[in-house]
Design a protein around this motif. Structure first.
Motif, mmCIF file in Angstrom:
data_model
loop_
_atom_site.group_PDB
_atom_site.id
_atom_site.type_symbol
_atom_site.label_atom_id
_atom_site.label_comp_id
_atom_site.label_asym_id
_atom_site.label_seq_id
_atom_site.Cartn_x
_atom_site.Cartn_y
_atom_site.Cartn_z
ATOM 1 N N ALA A 1 0.824 -1.205 0.000
ATOM 2 C CA ALA A 1 0.000 0.000 0.000
ATOM 3 C C ALA A 1 0.860 1.257 0.000
ATOM 4 C CB ALA A 1 -0.937 -0.009 1.208
ATOM 5 N N VAL A 2 1.938 1.257 0.771
ATOM 6 C CA VAL A 2 2.826 2.417 0.822
ATOM 7 C C VAL A 2 3.522 2.621 -0.519
ATOM 8 C CG1 VAL A 2 4.954 3.319 1.862
ATOM 9 C CG2 VAL A 2 3.164 2.349 3.321
ATOM 10 N N HIS B 1 2.477 1.811 -3.490
ATOM 11 C CA HIS B 1 1.500 2.341 -4.435
ATOM 12 C C HIS B 1 1.187 3.808 -4.125
ATOM 13 C CE1 HIS B 1 -1.940 2.366 -7.156
ATOM 14 N NE2 HIS B 1 -2.664 2.897 -6.184
ATOM 15 N N PHE B 2 1.040 4.126 -2.863
ATOM 16 C CA PHE B 2 0.730 5.488 -2.429
ATOM 17 C C PHE B 2 1.844 6.452 -2.821
ATOM 18 C CE2 PHE B 2 1.225 8.665 0.983
ATOM 19 C CZ PHE B 2 0.010 9.324 0.894
ATOM 20 N N TRP C 1 1.801 9.690 -5.263
ATOM 21 C CA TRP C 1 1.766 10.890 -4.434
ATOM 22 C C TRP C 1 3.034 11.713 -4.544
ATOM 23 C CZ3 TRP C 1 -2.151 13.116 -2.016
ATOM 24 C CH2 TRP C 1 -1.911 14.032 -1.003
ATOM 25 N N ASP D 1 2.944 16.000 3.074
ATOM 26 C CA ASP D 1 1.546 15.581 3.027
ATOM 27 C C ASP D 1 0.611 16.668 2.512
ATOM 28 O OD1 ASP D 1 2.202 13.079 4.092
ATOM 29 O OD2 ASP D 1 2.157 13.867 6.122
ATOM 30 N N MET E 1 -5.762 2.523 3.969
ATOM 31 C CA MET E 1 -5.258 3.104 2.727
ATOM 32 C C MET E 1 -5.962 2.502 1.517
ATOM 33 S SD MET E 1 -1.178 3.209 3.692
ATOM 34 C CE MET E 1 -0.676 4.164 2.256
ATOM 35 N N GLU E 2 -6.121 1.184 1.510
ATOM 36 C CA GLU E 2 -6.733 0.514 0.361
ATOM 37 C C GLU E 2 -8.199 0.906 0.179
ATOM 38 O OE1 GLU E 2 -6.045 -3.490 1.450
ATOM 39 O OE2 GLU E 2 -3.916 -3.481 0.900
ATOM 40 N N LEU F 1 -6.981 8.935 1.586
ATOM 41 C CA LEU F 1 -7.048 9.989 0.580
ATOM 42 C C LEU F 1 -8.257 10.892 0.810
ATOM 43 C CD1 LEU F 1 -5.961 8.178 -2.708
ATOM 44 C CD2 LEU F 1 -4.684 9.851 -1.358
ATOM 45 N N HIS G 1 -7.338 13.281 3.450
ATOM 46 C CA HIS G 1 -6.433 14.310 2.941
ATOM 47 C C HIS G 1 -7.206 15.377 2.160
ATOM 48 C CE1 HIS G 1 -3.849 16.141 -0.158
ATOM 49 N NE2 HIS G 1 -2.990 16.224 0.838
#
Length: 478
Positions: free
Chosen positions: A166-167, A169-170, A174, A295, A368-369, A374, A377
């Motif tokens: 997940a990180v 991909h993020f 990002w 961020d 996250m998934e 998001l 954010h």
């Protein structure tokens, strides 16, 4: 007679109120008497019946205390009765006199702690009241519902595979970070991540370049690993490394905050990014890119991508956390290693520390998934942007002519004053007005030449409250 006097004292102590059972208190009092030398080697103790009568307690309670002391070796019991064992050095163990103090390294950390507060203007603190606690709670409950025995043991050395994926991909979408899940390592907070870099990529006595001014906790972590710190000045384009420095004082590590330098807020220019990468590669140095303030971006257009993504397999270790997007107490950070280094680093990391927080890592992967991170954010970005605008306007009104630095990203601004400003005394006066501000001078390795001013966070205060809060700053100064 000696034991008679001791029994009178013990009897008085046993009569005092307390939550500890009387038999346990008798055991401790007798042991302390032996350690203090008041009951010397060979001293004979009365029968348990006698002690029970004098102390007005059940005989089996006295027997418990005697038996525990015999089992630990303080007393000896045989046909001749119960007596104190031969412990010639017991008296030297009593009391607190002559205890060693902190190490020089530990003493140097005294007075450097940062007050953990959520008062207005605390730098780097997100608005925890607006965090989606219900969505996060559901992820935690689901993760705990899936717990097996393995999750209660140590976590995998590099972190939970789902979170690493997940990180990766993020970060790719990002920050433009080039990585696969195998190159992502999850650690317990940014400080542990930085310490891992210091201990696994450098040796005691190696030189490390740090930004001046910079983050005191990061400097303390590097010093704690035995590295020699050398400050490099920061200007409007970020860390200012002279070409000759790579030859005259080559480092093993270079620690930078290129996206939004802490605390001054400079953004490392592309020209200096390229020069930093080339210099580090030629010198055989590692660049640690602390992307702590990535961020929330408040500038026009797109932010510069991470330094790590500038070239493939460059000499960069990328460090990030979830402290602002999530909450500081989560204590989860990540490192992204170059592909050529990741296998060896992972093996060394597993030999240095044991990983944990497996359930929290699984919950964060789900968070996250699901898109919840998001969505949070998107909700918070305009809130923080409005708060920064309100803070800039209020500072301009109350401090005309002063310089305001930073703010292209993150959650803080710097109000910079004259070199003669006593910003530490000002910060102390501010603290009496239910606000908090950090003096800029505390972030310098050389306090006498460090810039002066205040580091002001805008993550906590509501935009409508900011004008009145800034007025308090002005009142405390003037």
């Amino acid at each position: 007679m000696l034991f008679d006097a001791l029994l009178d004292e013990i009897n008085g102590r046993l009569a005092e109120p307390g939550d500890v059972p009387r038999q346990e208190r008798l055991y401790r009092l007798l042991k302390d008497a032996v350690l203090a030398g008041r009951l010397g080697p060979g001293a004979r103790l009365p029968a348990t019946r006698t002690v029970a009568a004098r102390c007005r307690m059940a005989r089996n309670c006295v027997a418990y205390a005697f038996e525990a002391l015999v089992a630990e070796g303080f007393l000896v019991a045989d046909r001749q009765g119960t007596r104190v064992a031969e412990l010639p050095r017991a008296a030297a163990l009593a009391g607190g006199e002559g205890l060693p103090g902190l190490s020089r390294r530990g003493a140097g950390l005294r007075g450097r702690s940062v007050q953990h507060t959520v008062l207005p203007f605390a730098p780097g603190v997100p608005d925890l009241n607006l965090f989606p606690w219900q969505a996060w709670s559901r992820c935690l409950q689901r993760a705990w519902g899936e717990v097996r025995a393995r999750e209660l043991n140590y976590a995998p050395p590099g972190g939970e595979p789902a979170l690493r994926a997940a990180v990766a991909h993020f970060l790719a979408g990002w920050r433009g970070v080039r990585c696969t899940p195998d190159e992502v390592f999850i650690l317990a907070g940014a400080q542990q991540a930085l310490e891992a870099c210091a201990r696994l990529l450098a040796d005691p006595g190696d030189r490390v370049w740090v930004e001046e001014p910079g983050y005191p906790v990061a400097r303390a972590t590097l010093q704690g690993a035995g590295l020699v710190l050398e400050g490099v000045p920061v200007d409007g384009d970020g860390i200012c490394i002279q070409p000759a420095d790579w030859h005259t004082r080559p480092p093993r590590l270079v620690c930078v905050t290129p996206a939004h330098q802490f605390p001054l807020g400079s953004v490392l220019s592309l020209e200096r990014r390229l020069a930093l990468m080339a210099g580090a590669r030629a010198a055989g140095a590692w660049v640690i890119e602390d992307d702590y303030d990535c961020d929330f971006y408040h500038g026009a257009g797109r932010p510069l991508p991470a330094l790590q993504g500038l070239v493939a397999d460059g000499p960069v270790i990328y460090l990030g956390t979830f402290s602002k997007l999530m909450y500081p107490g989560l204590r989860l950070a990540y490192l992204v290693l170059p592909r050529s280094l990741a296998p060896d680093f992972g093996e060394a990391l597993a030999g240095w520390q044991r990983a944990g927080q497996a359930v929290e890592q699984r919950a964060l992967a789900q968070f996250m998934e699901s898109g919840a991170l998001l969505r949070h954010h998107r909700q918070m970005a305009p809130v923080y942007r409005a708060r920064q605008e309100a803070l800039r306007a209020a500072l301009a009104a109350h401090f005309p002519g002063w310089s305001v630095r930073g703010g292209v990203a993150g959650l803080h601004l710097v109000l910079e004053g004259a070199a003669s400003l006593d910003d530490r005394a000002w910060a102390q006066a501010i603290a009496t007005r239910s606000v908090v501000a950090r003096p800029l001078s505390v972030y310098g390795m050389e306090p006498l030449v460090s810039p002066r001013g205040l580091v002001l966070g805008y993550g906590v205060a509501d935009a409508r409250q900011i004008p009145a809060l800034v007025a308090r700053l002005a009142e405390a100064r003037f």
